[in-house]
Scaffold this motif. Sequence first.
Motif, short mmCIF file in Angstrom:
data_model
loop_
_atom_site.label_atom_id
_atom_site.label_comp_id
_atom_site.label_asym_id
_atom_site.label_seq_id
_atom_site.Cartn_x
_atom_site.Cartn_y
_atom_site.Cartn_z
N THR A 1 -7.91 -3.25 5.86
CA THR A 1 -7.40 -2.67 7.09
C THR A 1 -8.02 -1.28 7.19
O THR A 1 -8.82 -0.89 6.34
CB THR A 1 -5.86 -2.61 7.06
OG1 THR A 1 -5.41 -2.00 8.24
CG2 THR A 1 -5.36 -1.82 5.88
N VAL A 2 -7.65 -0.53 8.21
CA VAL A 2 -8.25 0.80 8.40
C VAL A 2 -8.05 1.64 7.13
O VAL A 2 -6.95 1.77 6.63
CB VAL A 2 -7.59 1.51 9.60
CG1 VAL A 2 -8.25 2.86 9.83
CG2 VAL A 2 -7.70 0.65 10.83
N GLY A 3 -9.14 2.18 6.62
CA GLY A 3 -9.07 3.04 5.45
C GLY A 3 -9.03 2.28 4.14
O GLY A 3 -9.08 2.88 3.08
N ARG A 4 -8.98 0.96 4.22
CA ARG A 4 -8.93 0.11 3.03
C ARG A 4 -8.05 0.70 1.92
O ARG A 4 -8.52 0.99 0.82
CB ARG A 4 -10.35 -0.14 2.49
CG ARG A 4 -11.26 -0.77 3.54
CD ARG A 4 -12.61 -1.15 2.98
NE ARG A 4 -12.54 -2.27 2.06
CZ ARG A 4 -12.98 -2.24 0.81
NH1 ARG A 4 -13.52 -1.17 0.32
NH2 ARG A 4 -12.89 -3.31 0.06
N PRO A 5 -6.75 0.86 2.19
CA PRO A 5 -5.89 1.46 1.17
C PRO A 5 -5.71 0.55 -0.04
O PRO A 5 -5.79 -0.67 0.08
CB PRO A 5 -4.55 1.65 1.90
CG PRO A 5 -4.57 0.66 3.00
CD PRO A 5 -6.01 0.48 3.40
N MET A 6 -5.48 1.18 -1.19
CA MET A 6 -5.25 0.45 -2.44
C MET A 6 -3.89 -0.24 -2.38
O MET A 6 -2.93 0.33 -1.87
CB MET A 6 -5.28 1.45 -3.59
CG MET A 6 -5.18 0.83 -4.96
SD MET A 6 -6.54 -0.27 -5.31
CE MET A 6 -7.78 0.90 -5.88
N THR B 1 0.84 -1.20 0.00
CA THR B 1 0.00 0.00 0.00
C THR B 1 0.88 1.26 0.00
O THR B 1 2.07 1.18 0.28
CB THR B 1 -0.90 0.05 1.25
OG1 THR B 1 -0.05 0.18 2.40
CG2 THR B 1 -1.75 -1.20 1.40
N VAL B 2 0.27 2.37 -0.29
CA VAL B 2 0.99 3.65 -0.32
C VAL B 2 1.67 3.96 1.03
O VAL B 2 2.84 4.33 1.05
CB VAL B 2 0.06 4.79 -0.78
CG1 VAL B 2 0.75 6.14 -0.64
CG2 VAL B 2 -0.35 4.58 -2.24
N PRO B 3 0.96 3.81 2.15
CA PRO B 3 1.64 4.08 3.43
C PRO B 3 2.85 3.18 3.67
O PRO B 3 3.84 3.62 4.23
CB PRO B 3 0.55 3.81 4.48
CG PRO B 3 -0.73 3.91 3.77
CD PRO B 3 -0.47 3.52 2.35
#
Lengths: 260, 185
Positions: free
Chosen positions: B149-154, B116-118
């Motif tokens: 996960t929290v925020g369902r990141p791409m 993910t981006v983070p």
Amino acid sequence: MEEKEEQIVFDFENAKAKIFRESRDEIQLTLGEFAGPLDLLLYLIRKEQANIFDIPIAKITREYLNYIKLMEKLDIAVAGEFLVMSATLIEIKSRLLLPQEPAAEGEEEPEDPRQELVDRLLEHQKFKNAAEMLWSRATVEQAVFTRAPIETDENNMEVSATIFDLFEKFQQIMERRKEEIQMDIQREEMTLAEMITTLRSRLKKAKKLNLLELFRNLETKQELVLAFIATLEIVRTESVRLVQESTFGDILIVVETETG
Amino acid sequence: MAKEKPQKQRRSLGELVAAIEALIFVSEEPITVRMLIKIINEDRDTVRAALDQLSNEYDERESGLQVREIGGGWQISTRPEFHEDVRAFLKTRPSAKLSLAALETLAVIAYKQPVTVPEILEIRGVQSASSIKTLLDKRLIVSKGRKETVGRPMQYGTSKDFMIQFGLKDLSELPNIEDFEDFVQ
């Protein structure tokens, strides 16, 4: 399909050093996305010839903050990540200053406050090296060519077309159409005087003209407008009449006979 | 009209090699072994053997072409040694490479996918939004759904184009990331 792309040239060893160049553009360019706080730290550690496993944190922190100041002086918006790193460094430094509690019986030595940072730096370095590997692989691959597409390959293009491709095509068609229409106007341009003359001579011959048919033979909007104005003009100035034989019926232009 | 049932004549290995060569030649994208099996109607081992032989034949006669496995399929391409001649004919120059930022981001994605981006930010220490956009535009990476996960990141992963452009058979051909751990002083 020529794609104009700017050639980005850099070399892995010296890329980081660009940060110190005086030219403002250069600094902004290098600082872009590439030079993050970890890059700056790695650069400083190398420059100081420090051991990454035993970073002289006070010295590095001071250097780091100097560069942040330099960046501010050069009017570069310092990204939040750099400030976070400053805070981290200062925190590590202050923790190192605190006397360490001696490890109790059976307990492990407390972790070096620098450990987490070192781990991140090492991890970051790995991926920088991996990027370098990708770079050289891509360089080799660019020297390899496959055959040019053959006709049937077009089939595959359809799959990849998106709504935007479609939109673009449509715009092209519209552009082309615009050009075509412009050419038409140039070729068929006619003045009102010419239209009046034409209409008058036709009336003279036929004595009677069906307006609907007259208009139907005209092609462009401009001609239609001209014909309409010409008709009004002729009706106003000459002895002709507009005749409608039945309600909603065709309108005829009739030349009035002298005696009428 | 009774359709003639294809009475498969057993073809010799040499004939299979030739047929496979023809198929690789006409395929725009690297042709998969599965596709070859389906078309020439032979089992996997036979197809593999034919591919190996074909590839060896090119090597042995020092051809200007090479037959190789790339991006999950097989492809015929020129050998890199002749790039100057080929470029002179095609009148092309090496196309622009990715920026260092984009390459670093790509390296993180290649090794950590799906990522993910983070998570990319964590490793690179910088925001990577424009690099990710560049990589998506060049179709080197693709989205791999959202992480629960929290925020369902791409999440992102590499594409087939990535393997083709970087000359990889498959992802396992990437060198081990731990081998890059050499901090030169």
